[in-house]
Design an enzyme around this catalytic site. Structure first.
Site: not given
Ligand code: ASP
Length: 306
Positions: A173, A201-204, A224-225, A227
């Site tokens: 990300t 699916r949706v992340g943070d 980033t991490g 989510g």
């Molecule tokens: N945080 C992002 C997600 O979960 C993934 C990422 O940080 O690469 O969609």
């Protein structure tokens, strides 16, 4: 206030010196420097932090090795579904999109949502229709194809893992935070999410307060991490709250959330942050995080490893 500062990231994870070639490292560092310059030149000229973070993220979205825009990962059906958000600390303005395909720069769609839709978060086809109405550029699927991402997806399909398992190791990300000379803070984040992700699916990243947040009274944050864990921890807002209600410094608040609260529930990753005085923090609890910043004194840092 007549100072500015900016920090950007290209994702966190198990990024090891031992698995990196000198040539690849140079490509990443160059991409980070270009994005930093794209944002900083706007700030230095007296422009808005909102435009600076958008410009930095566009630059990162156009670089094929980061998991956003052009370099977005494949989902379970072989599509690229992207999420992005932008937030402006002046009046807590926010715009975001999730599950969008074929838009060249999702962060610009998020910015258009903030500025022109009257809403905060648009999803899927509706968001794409809005982007077309705003005359933002779209690309064919082939623009988002890369052999490396395809191979990653095939591997994930074979092992039948959502990249949450498979890529617990690397999140690509991208994001940016900035303070402009008028004292306004902004944050933006953009992602392709997780390889082989299913069921919409949706992340943070597109969720204000989770992966992206900006408040002129405290700080701007882009995460980033994993989510799911960042959503559950409401990471970005939590840091802002620790500053606002407990009077902690940016660094103290980041340490509590990234090195303690997230670690306790297995939340691997990191973030970039800037506070209302221009102080920068780039904490992470993984092996590495692609990151760069330029502080109020004008000095630049570009780093990858711990
Ligand atoms: N945080 C992002 C997600 O979960 C993934 C990422 O940080 O690469 O969609």
């Amino acid at each position: 206030m007549n100072t500015c500062s900016i920090a950007i990231h290209g994702g966190a994870g198990t990024i090891l010196r031992s698995t990196m070639t000198a040539e690849l490292q140079q490509q990443y560092e160059q991409a980070l420097l270009e994005a930093l310059n794209a944002g900083h030149s706007i700030l230095a000229a007296g422009g808005r932090s909102l435009d600076a973070v958008a410009a930095a993220v566009v630059s990162l979205e156009d670089f094929p090795l980061f998991n956003a825009g052009k370099g977005s990962v494949f989902n379970n059906t072989g599509k690229h579904e992207m999420d992005a958000a932008i937030m402006y600390g002046d009046g807590l303005q926010a715009g975001a999109v999730c599950g969008v395909s074929n838009i060249k720069n999702p962060v610009l769609l998020a910015k258009a949502v903030m500025e022109h839709s009257g809403h905060v978060l648009l999803s899927g086809k509706g968001a794409e229709d809005f982007g077309r109405a705003q005359q933002l550029p779209f690309e064919d699927d082939s623009y988002f194809y890369s052999e490396q991402r395809y191979a990653q997806w095939q591997q994930a399909l074979k092992e039948d893992v959502v990249q949450l398992d498979h890529t617990v190791k690397k999140f690509g990300t991208v994001g940016a935070v900035a303070l402009d000379k008028q004292g306004n803070l902004s944050a933006a984040t953009s992602t392709g999410g997780l390889t082989n992700k299913k069921f919409g699916r949706v992340g943070d990243s597109p969720i204000p307060g989770a992966g992206t947040y900006a408040n002129n009274d405290t700080c701007a944050i882009s995460c980033t991490g994993v989510g799911e864990l960042f959503i559950r921890s409401v990471v970005a807002y939590d840091i802002s709250c620790l500053m606002e209600y407990r009077g902690l410094s940016l660094k103290e608040a980041c340490d509590i959330v990234v090195q303690h609260k997230l670690v306790k529930i297995g939340g691997e990753g990191g973030l970039v942050a800037v506070d209302k005085d221009g102080n920068i923090a780039m904490p992470f609890n993984s092996e590495g995080m692609y990151r760069a910043c330029r502080n109020t004194a004008g000095s630049t840092e570009i780093s990858i490893y711990r």
